[in-house]
Write a protein that holds these residues in place. Sequence first.
Motif, PDB file in Angstrom:
ATOM      1  N   SER A 125      27.294  25.538  53.823  1.00  0.00           N
ATOM      2  CA  SER A 125      27.319  26.492  54.726  1.00  0.00           C
ATOM      3  C   SER A 125      28.432  26.332  55.702  1.00  0.00           C
ATOM      4  CB  SER A 125      25.974  26.824  55.549  1.00  0.00           C
ATOM      5  OG  SER A 125      25.835  25.588  56.326  1.00  0.00           O
ATOM      6  N   PHE A 126      28.649  24.855  56.080  1.00  0.00           N
ATOM      7  CA  PHE A 126      29.908  24.630  56.798  1.00  0.00           C
ATOM      8  C   PHE A 126      31.206  24.849  55.983  1.00  0.00           C
ATOM      9  CE2 PHE A 126      32.881  20.928  57.889  1.00  0.00           C
ATOM     10  CZ  PHE A 126      33.066  21.458  59.095  1.00  0.00           C
ATOM     11  N   LEU A 127      31.145  24.582  54.817  1.00  0.00           N
ATOM     12  CA  LEU A 127      32.477  24.846  54.221  1.00  0.00           C
ATOM     13  C   LEU A 127      32.887  26.143  53.716  1.00  0.00           C
ATOM     14  CD1 LEU A 127      31.970  21.566  51.562  1.00  0.00           C
ATOM     15  CD2 LEU A 127      33.459  21.711  53.734  1.00  0.00           C
ATOM     16  N   ALA A 128      31.580  26.736  53.560  1.00  0.00           N
ATOM     17  CA  ALA A 128      31.849  28.318  53.008  1.00  0.00           C
ATOM     18  C   ALA A 128      32.651  29.178  53.822  1.00  0.00           C
ATOM     19  CB  ALA A 128      30.556  28.879  52.705  1.00  0.00           C
ATOM     20  N   SER A 129      32.802  28.882  54.941  1.00  0.00           N
ATOM     21  CA  SER A 129      33.675  29.809  56.160  1.00  0.00           C
ATOM     22  C   SER A 129      34.944  29.447  56.086  1.00  0.00           C
ATOM     23  CB  SER A 129      32.894  30.071  57.385  1.00  0.00           C
ATOM     24  OG  SER A 129      32.733  28.671  58.028  1.00  0.00           O
ATOM     25  N   ARG A 130      35.377  28.319  55.525  1.00  0.00           N
ATOM     26  CA  ARG A 130      36.562  27.320  55.640  1.00  0.00           C
ATOM     27  C   ARG A 130      37.739  27.692  54.382  1.00  0.00           C
ATOM     28  NH1 ARG A 130      33.212  25.938  58.838  1.00  0.00           N
ATOM     29  NH2 ARG A 130      33.653  25.192  61.089  1.00  0.00           N
ATOM     30  N   VAL A 131      36.926  27.843  53.227  1.00  0.00           N
ATOM     31  CA  VAL A 131      37.907  27.907  52.110  1.00  0.00           C
ATOM     32  C   VAL A 131      38.453  29.035  51.627  1.00  0.00           C
ATOM     33  CG1 VAL A 131      37.621  27.253  49.532  1.00  0.00           C
ATOM     34  CG2 VAL A 131      36.171  25.989  51.120  1.00  0.00           C
ATOM     35  N   LEU A 132      39.740  28.944  51.367  1.00  0.00           N
ATOM     36  CA  LEU A 132      40.205  30.350  51.510  1.00  0.00           C
ATOM     37  C   LEU A 132      40.195  30.513  49.831  1.00  0.00           C
ATOM     38  CD1 LEU A 132      43.418  30.260  53.578  1.00  0.00           C
ATOM     39  CD2 LEU A 132      41.337  31.229  54.017  1.00  0.00           C
ATOM     40  N   GLY A 133      40.371  29.598  48.930  1.00  0.00           N
ATOM     41  CA  GLY A 133      40.565  29.840  47.586  1.00  0.00           C
ATOM     42  C   GLY A 133      40.219  28.481  46.915  1.00  0.00           C
ATOM     43  N   GLN A 134      40.131  28.535  45.631  1.00  0.00           N
ATOM     44  CA  GLN A 134      39.551  27.207  45.000  1.00  0.00           C
ATOM     45  C   GLN A 134      39.484  27.546  43.409  1.00  0.00           C
ATOM     46  OE1 GLN A 134      35.368  26.101  45.655  1.00  0.00           O
ATOM     47  NE2 GLN A 134      35.548  24.419  44.431  1.00  0.00           N
ATOM     48  N   TYR A 135      40.210  26.373  42.796  1.00  0.00           N
ATOM     49  CA  TYR A 135      40.151  26.578  41.246  1.00  0.00           C
ATOM     50  C   TYR A 135      38.971  25.726  41.065  1.00  0.00           C
ATOM     51  CZ  TYR A 135      41.260  26.084  36.401  1.00  0.00           C
ATOM     52  OH  TYR A 135      41.253  26.245  35.022  1.00  0.00           O
ATOM     53  N   GLU A 136      38.182  26.302  40.298  1.00  0.00           N
ATOM     54  CA  GLU A 136      36.933  25.199  39.972  1.00  0.00           C
ATOM     55  C   GLU A 136      37.129  24.805  38.538  1.00  0.00           C
ATOM     56  OE1 GLU A 136      32.761  26.091  41.337  1.00  0.00           O
ATOM     57  OE2 GLU A 136      33.083  27.969  40.575  1.00  0.00           O
ATOM     58  N   THR A 137      37.229  23.426  38.583  1.00  0.00           N
ATOM     59  CA  THR A 137      37.963  22.844  37.189  1.00  0.00           C
ATOM     60  C   THR A 137      36.414  22.746  36.156  1.00  0.00           C
ATOM     61  OG1 THR A 137      39.407  21.861  38.564  1.00  0.00           O
ATOM     62  CG2 THR A 137      38.981  20.984  36.492  1.00  0.00           C
ATOM     63  N   PHE A 138      35.387  22.351  36.803  1.00  0.00           N
ATOM     64  CA  PHE A 138      34.489  21.903  36.121  1.00  0.00           C
ATOM     65  C   PHE A 138      33.079  23.244  36.143  1.00  0.00           C
ATOM     66  CE2 PHE A 138      36.059  18.303  37.955  1.00  0.00           C
ATOM     67  CZ  PHE A 138      36.644  17.683  36.643  1.00  0.00           C
ATOM     68  N   ALA A 139      33.468  24.406  36.191  1.00  0.00           N
ATOM     69  CA  ALA A 139      32.765  25.427  36.553  1.00  0.00           C
ATOM     70  C   ALA A 139      31.922  25.895  34.871  1.00  0.00           C
ATOM     71  CB  ALA A 139      33.464  26.708  36.976  1.00  0.00           C
ATOM     72  N   PRO A 140      30.776  25.910  34.859  1.00  0.00           N
ATOM     73  CA  PRO A 140      30.094  26.399  33.699  1.00  0.00           C
ATOM     74  C   PRO A 140      29.839  27.867  34.059  1.00  0.00           C
ATOM     75  CG  PRO A 140      28.483  25.426  35.521  1.00  0.00           C
ATOM     76  CD  PRO A 140      29.744  25.342  36.068  1.00  0.00           C
ATOM     77  N   ALA A 141      29.781  28.319  32.946  1.00  0.00           N
ATOM     78  CA  ALA A 141      29.662  29.949  33.102  1.00  0.00           C
ATOM     79  C   ALA A 141      28.213  30.356  33.153  1.00  0.00           C
ATOM     80  CB  ALA A 141      30.392  30.726  31.685  1.00  0.00           C
ATOM     81  N   THR A 142      28.112  31.315  34.077  1.00  0.00           N
ATOM     82  CA  THR A 142      26.615  31.895  34.149  1.00  0.00           C
ATOM     83  C   THR A 142      26.904  33.374  34.045  1.00  0.00           C
ATOM     84  OG1 THR A 142      26.957  32.203  36.680  1.00  0.00           O
ATOM     85  CG2 THR A 142      26.325  29.777  35.929  1.00  0.00           C
ATOM     86  N   ARG A 143      25.577  34.042  34.035  1.00  0.00           N
ATOM     87  CA  ARG A 143      25.632  35.629  34.025  1.00  0.00           C
ATOM     88  C   ARG A 143      26.373  36.187  34.924  1.00  0.00           C
ATOM     89  NH1 ARG A 143      19.743  38.452  34.776  1.00  0.00           N
ATOM     90  NH2 ARG A 143      20.377  37.598  36.870  1.00  0.00           N
ATOM     91  N   ASP A 144      26.333  35.717  36.171  1.00  0.00           N
ATOM     92  CA  ASP A 144      27.065  36.255  37.299  1.00  0.00           C
ATOM     93  C   ASP A 144      28.464  35.686  37.606  1.00  0.00           C
ATOM     94  OD1 ASP A 144      24.794  37.992  37.759  1.00  0.00           O
ATOM     95  OD2 ASP A 144      23.662  36.420  39.012  1.00  0.00           O
ATOM     96  N   LEU A 145      28.607  34.498  37.077  1.00  0.00           N
ATOM     97  CA  LEU A 145      29.952  33.975  37.336  1.00  0.00           C
ATOM     98  C   LEU A 145      30.680  33.461  36.019  1.00  0.00           C
ATOM     99  CD1 LEU A 145      28.527  31.632  40.319  1.00  0.00           C
ATOM    100  CD2 LEU A 145      30.430  33.730  40.486  1.00  0.00           C
ATOM    101  N   PRO A 146      31.327  34.150  35.454  1.00  0.00           N
ATOM    102  CA  PRO A 146      31.915  33.811  34.101  1.00  0.00           C
ATOM    103  C   PRO A 146      33.041  32.480  34.362  1.00  0.00           C
ATOM    104  CG  PRO A 146      32.891  35.993  35.010  1.00  0.00           C
ATOM    105  CD  PRO A 146      31.884  35.649  35.675  1.00  0.00           C
ATOM    106  N   ALA A 147      33.463  31.998  33.224  1.00  0.00           N
ATOM    107  CA  ALA A 147      34.339  30.721  33.262  1.00  0.00           C
ATOM    108  C   ALA A 147      35.200  30.958  32.127  1.00  0.00           C
ATOM    109  CB  ALA A 147      33.538  29.550  33.375  1.00  0.00           C
ATOM    110  N   GLY A 148      36.289  30.177  31.917  1.00  0.00           N
ATOM    111  CA  GLY A 148      36.986  30.092  30.800  1.00  0.00           C
ATOM    112  C   GLY A 148      36.437  29.342  29.718  1.00  0.00           C
ATOM    113  N   ALA A 149      36.875  29.616  28.521  1.00  0.00           N
ATOM    114  CA  ALA A 149      36.466  29.060  27.081  1.00  0.00           C
ATOM    115  C   ALA A 149      36.573  27.700  27.164  1.00  0.00           C
ATOM    116  CB  ALA A 149      36.769  29.798  25.987  1.00  0.00           C
ATOM    117  N   ASN A 150      35.833  26.976  26.558  1.00  0.00           N
ATOM    118  CA  ASN A 150      35.682  25.396  26.387  1.00  0.00           C
ATOM    119  C   ASN A 150      36.356  24.607  27.665  1.00  0.00           C
ATOM    120  OD1 ASN A 150      35.718  25.871  23.668  1.00  0.00           O
ATOM    121  ND2 ASN A 150      37.938  26.355  23.547  1.00  0.00           N
ATOM    122  N   GLY A 151      35.234  25.014  28.938  1.00  0.00           N
ATOM    123  CA  GLY A 151      35.514  24.497  29.968  1.00  0.00           C
ATOM    124  C   GLY A 151      36.718  24.802  30.721  1.00  0.00           C
TER     125      GLY A 151
END
Length: 376
Positions: A125-151
């Motif tokens: 909650s502290f960080l969520a109001s401060r981050v402008l953008g972020q590249y999620e390197t290790f993001a897994p794909a979910t139903r609501d949050l797609p991610a690139g193929a092969n990680g």
Amino acid sequence: MTSIGGAEMVDWNLAVATATRLVRPGPEVSRDEARAVVAELRRHAKSSEEHVRSFTGMGTEETHDTPVLVVDRAGWVRANVEGFRELLKPLLDKMQDKRSGTPGGAVLGAVGGKVTGVELGMLLSFLASRVLGQYETFAPATRDLPAGANGGGRLLLVAPNIVHVERELDVDPHDFRLWVCLHEETHRTQFTAVPWLRDHLEGEIQGFLGETEVDPMTVLERVREAAQAFATGRGDAEEDAASDGGRSLVELVQTPAQREILGRLTAVMSLLEGHADFVMDGVGPDVVPSVAEIREKFKERRARGASRLDQVLRKLLGLDAKLRQYRDGERFVRAVVEEVGMEGFNRVWTSPNTLPTKAEIAKPAEWVARVHRKAD
């Protein structure tokens, strides 16, 4: 606490619920304005691809398979919880195997998931109001949050925070949005154009986590000592390198092996952040008319900081170190490019052996001498 016990020690759903309940509301915008901001950020993210590739000489003409997601603060929280779950899974599995026979393990397990869920939620909650953008390197794909193929990861742009800062700085909103997208697109290019970088970074992080103490009482004692050292420090926004009071809680609980790994991670993160800052400012004059004004006001905002509580939290969480990474990394990139040009700088992406060390970040000439094998 998230590194003590087994997987049930972290109630991930409670972490999301806590963070979304506690996070500050974003700036007031109409529905039409919100839609316009989202559409513009998507356009800028797309146009930034070519700007970054042209300036850096990195990447190909192929379209990145990593999606761009324009999210609100709650969406950023959900995405990062999924990332934490993925990255921490090996460590939590290890803790689960050890906990049954560990003194104090039963007590920690009983408190476990709810406590860690709330703690993680408060941090997010502290960080969520401060981050402008972020590249999620290790993001897994979910139903609501797609991610690139092969990680392949995903690129997040946090629309409410971008609007909040552009209003606070009183800068041209269209220029500011493009300026932010240039920075984040640089991160996406770094990982998509350098195939080994993700695996290298993950290996270092897993090595760091693998050195974590598995005895809960030992960890608690280290955390207690670290908290006491921090409490007796000055608590200033500037780091006091001569005393433990000037170091973050994260730094103080490390083992010697973890400090070595952290030194390498710090160098890599300084490179990535500094490179992104260098690119956003280098591209800026051609495509962002007010880039000089934006940069000056943004630097003033960083230096000014926020409330006393905010400064203490930033120190405790080690966020001041991230600000130094922007500064030191950008200085390294600029010095190397001035010495050997962009093509010469891009040798940094050849292999893990050509990445700068922490010492070389501070002394770019040493990296140039080592990698380019200069006779002098």
